[in-house]
Design an enzyme around this catalytic site. Structure first.
Site, PDB file in Angstrom:
ATOM      1  N   ASP A   1      35.787  35.879   4.659  1.00  0.00           N
ATOM      2  CA  ASP A   1      34.610  36.531   4.073  1.00  0.00           C
ATOM      3  C   ASP A   1      34.031  35.607   3.003  1.00  0.00           C
ATOM      4  O   ASP A   1      34.565  34.518   2.775  1.00  0.00           O
ATOM      5  CB  ASP A   1      34.956  37.914   3.504  1.00  0.00           C
TER       6      ASP A   1
ATOM      7  N   THR B   1      41.030  42.033  10.613  1.00  0.00           N
ATOM      8  CA  THR B   1      39.973  41.119  10.166  1.00  0.00           C
ATOM      9  C   THR B   1      39.933  39.875  11.060  1.00  0.00           C
ATOM     10  O   THR B   1      38.873  39.472  11.553  1.00  0.00           O
ATOM     11  CB  THR B   1      40.242  40.694   8.708  1.00  0.00           C
TER      12      THR B   1
ATOM     13  N   LYS C   1      31.686  40.039   6.607  1.00  0.00           N
ATOM     14  CA  LYS C   1      32.345  41.181   7.246  1.00  0.00           C
ATOM     15  C   LYS C   1      32.056  42.468   6.488  1.00  0.00           C
ATOM     16  O   LYS C   1      31.807  42.448   5.290  1.00  0.00           O
ATOM     17  CB  LYS C   1      33.847  40.966   7.347  1.00  0.00           C
TER      18      LYS C   1
ATOM     19  N   ASP D   1      74.071  56.402  -3.956  1.00  0.00           N
ATOM     20  CA  ASP D   1      72.902  57.295  -3.884  1.00  0.00           C
ATOM     21  C   ASP D   1      71.610  56.555  -3.521  1.00  0.00           C
ATOM     22  O   ASP D   1      70.531  57.144  -3.515  1.00  0.00           O
ATOM     23  CB  ASP D   1      72.726  58.041  -5.212  1.00  0.00           C
ATOM     24  N   GLY D   2      71.710  55.251  -3.243  1.00  0.00           N
ATOM     25  CA  GLY D   2      70.522  54.510  -2.805  1.00  0.00           C
ATOM     26  C   GLY D   2      69.872  53.681  -3.900  1.00  0.00           C
ATOM     27  O   GLY D   2      68.976  52.878  -3.622  1.00  0.00           O
TER      28      GLY D   2
HETATM   29  C1  R5P Z   1      40.377  40.913   2.614  1.00  0.00           C
HETATM   30  O1  R5P Z   1      39.549  40.794   1.741  1.00  0.00           O
HETATM   31  C2  R5P Z   1      41.500  39.952   2.778  1.00  0.00           C
HETATM   32  O2  R5P Z   1      41.109  38.658   2.453  1.00  0.00           O
HETATM   33  C3  R5P Z   1      42.038  39.991   4.189  1.00  0.00           C
HETATM   34  O3  R5P Z   1      41.049  39.525   5.088  1.00  0.00           O
HETATM   35  C4  R5P Z   1      42.454  41.364   4.614  1.00  0.00           C
HETATM   36  O4  R5P Z   1      43.158  42.007   3.581  1.00  0.00           O
HETATM   37  C5  R5P Z   1      43.327  41.269   5.841  1.00  0.00           C
HETATM   38  O5  R5P Z   1      43.744  42.558   6.219  1.00  0.00           O
HETATM   39  P1  R5P Z   1      43.894  42.929   7.725  1.00  0.00           P
HETATM   40  O6  R5P Z   1      44.750  41.904   8.373  1.00  0.00           O
HETATM   41  O7  R5P Z   1      44.554  44.298   7.690  1.00  0.00           O
HETATM   42  O8  R5P Z   1      42.533  43.001   8.323  1.00  0.00           O
END
Ligand code: R5P
Length: 288
Positions: free
Chosen positions: A166, A223, A189, A34-35
């Site tokens: 960041d 990011t 960012k 059933d998974g």
């Molecule tokens: C954010 O605070 C994390 O440190 C990463 O920069 C982020 O989660 C990366 O996510 P994505 O690749 O989707 O931009």
């Protein structure tokens, strides 16, 4: 000490066991018709210290269930202590109630790991260190940044700068940079939506220099791709990308390379073709 490899981390568990000279047992995982998940770990754990290594990467729910079943079974089989090593800790980014009524998912996962039988927990570069405070048992957040720095040091980089994705990643950048005496800084960012991020210009001049972007996780790549665009505009020479957790959803890696990254590197908290740095030494050191 016995190292138990969950199905998401069997290679990493083997590396840890080899470094420590400990026996390695792999979990057997199959499906009921059933998974539902069937987990078996065939070893006499009586009075042993068992270390379960299982990342909770994709498929996150299956990997979490396997982890819970392993912890509970091993405790029930007589282990005197069970350490949960969760190199990549899934659900870690849902650590707040961003909108009313939302589940604080990572808190629930912490409760379940503890309740399943873990006596202590180890993870690596979890999104927010504060998450570890959800545990009543000893819980440690290790970092792979020195290992990443040591790997990057072997690349032939010109006047390198290590940048955190960041401000929160500044400490990570500093740690990696310390391994090869490089400059470090961060990129500011602003997240617009779940996939769109904009960057503010940073203060270091990267013109003509090689830049290494370090982050805890690359998921969609949004990011990092924004960072690469900003850095290219500012005249960076070569752009290198390193992260602890290569989640790399869909074709994120191809998009990062297409954006101009010369090399993308990650650790083996998640097995991926770019997992060229093993976190086994930091795990082994912490449980030795
Ligand atoms: C954010 O605070 C994390 O440190 C990463 O920069 C982020 O989660 C990366 O996510 P994505 O690749 O989707 O931009």
């Amino acid at each position: 000490m016995i190292i138990v490899g969950g199905s998401a981390s069997s290679k990493l568990a083997a590396r840890v066991a080899k470094l420590l000279g400990c026996p390695l047992v792999n979990s057997e995982v199959t499906r009921f018709p059933d998974g539902e998940s069937y987990v078996r770990v065939n070893y006499n754990f009586k009075d042993e210290h068992a270390v379960v290594v299982q990342s909770t990467c994709h498929p996150q729910n299956d990997n979490y269930i396997e982890l819970f079943l392993l912890l509970d079974a091993i405790k029930d089989l007589g282990a005197k202590r069970v350490t949960a090593v969760v190199p990549y800790f899934g659900y870690a980014r849902q650590d707040k109630r961003f909108k009313p009524g939302e589940a604080i998912s990572v808190r629930t996962m912490c409760k379940l790991i503890e309740r399943a039988g873990a006596d202590d927990v180890i993870t690596i570069d979890i999104h927010e260190d504060e998450t570890m405070a959800n545990f009543a048992i000893p819980a440690y957040n290790l970092t792979a940044m020195s290992l990443i720095g040591r790997y990057v040091a072997r690349l032939d980089l010109r006047d390198p700068v290590v940048l955190g994705g960041d401000q929160g990643a500044l400490t990570r950048a500093k740690r990696a940079a310390a391994e090869f005496m490089a400059d470090y800084d961060y990129l500011e960012k602003t997240r617009q939506t779940s996939t769109k991020v904009t960057m503010r210009p940073k203060r270091l001049d990267v013109s003509g220099r090689d830049v290494v972007i370090v982050d805890d996780i690359i998921s969609t790549g949004g990011t990092v791709i924004e960072a690469i665009k900003v850095l290219k505009k500012q005249g960076a020479r070569g752009i290198y990308v390193a992260c602890t957790h290569p989640v790399l959803v869909g074709n994120a890696l191809q998009k990062i390379i297409a954006a101009g990254a010369r090399k993308v590197m990650a650790t083996d908290t998640i097995e991926h073709k770019i997992s060229v740095i093993s976190v086994a030494p930091v795990i082994a050191e912490s449980i030795r």
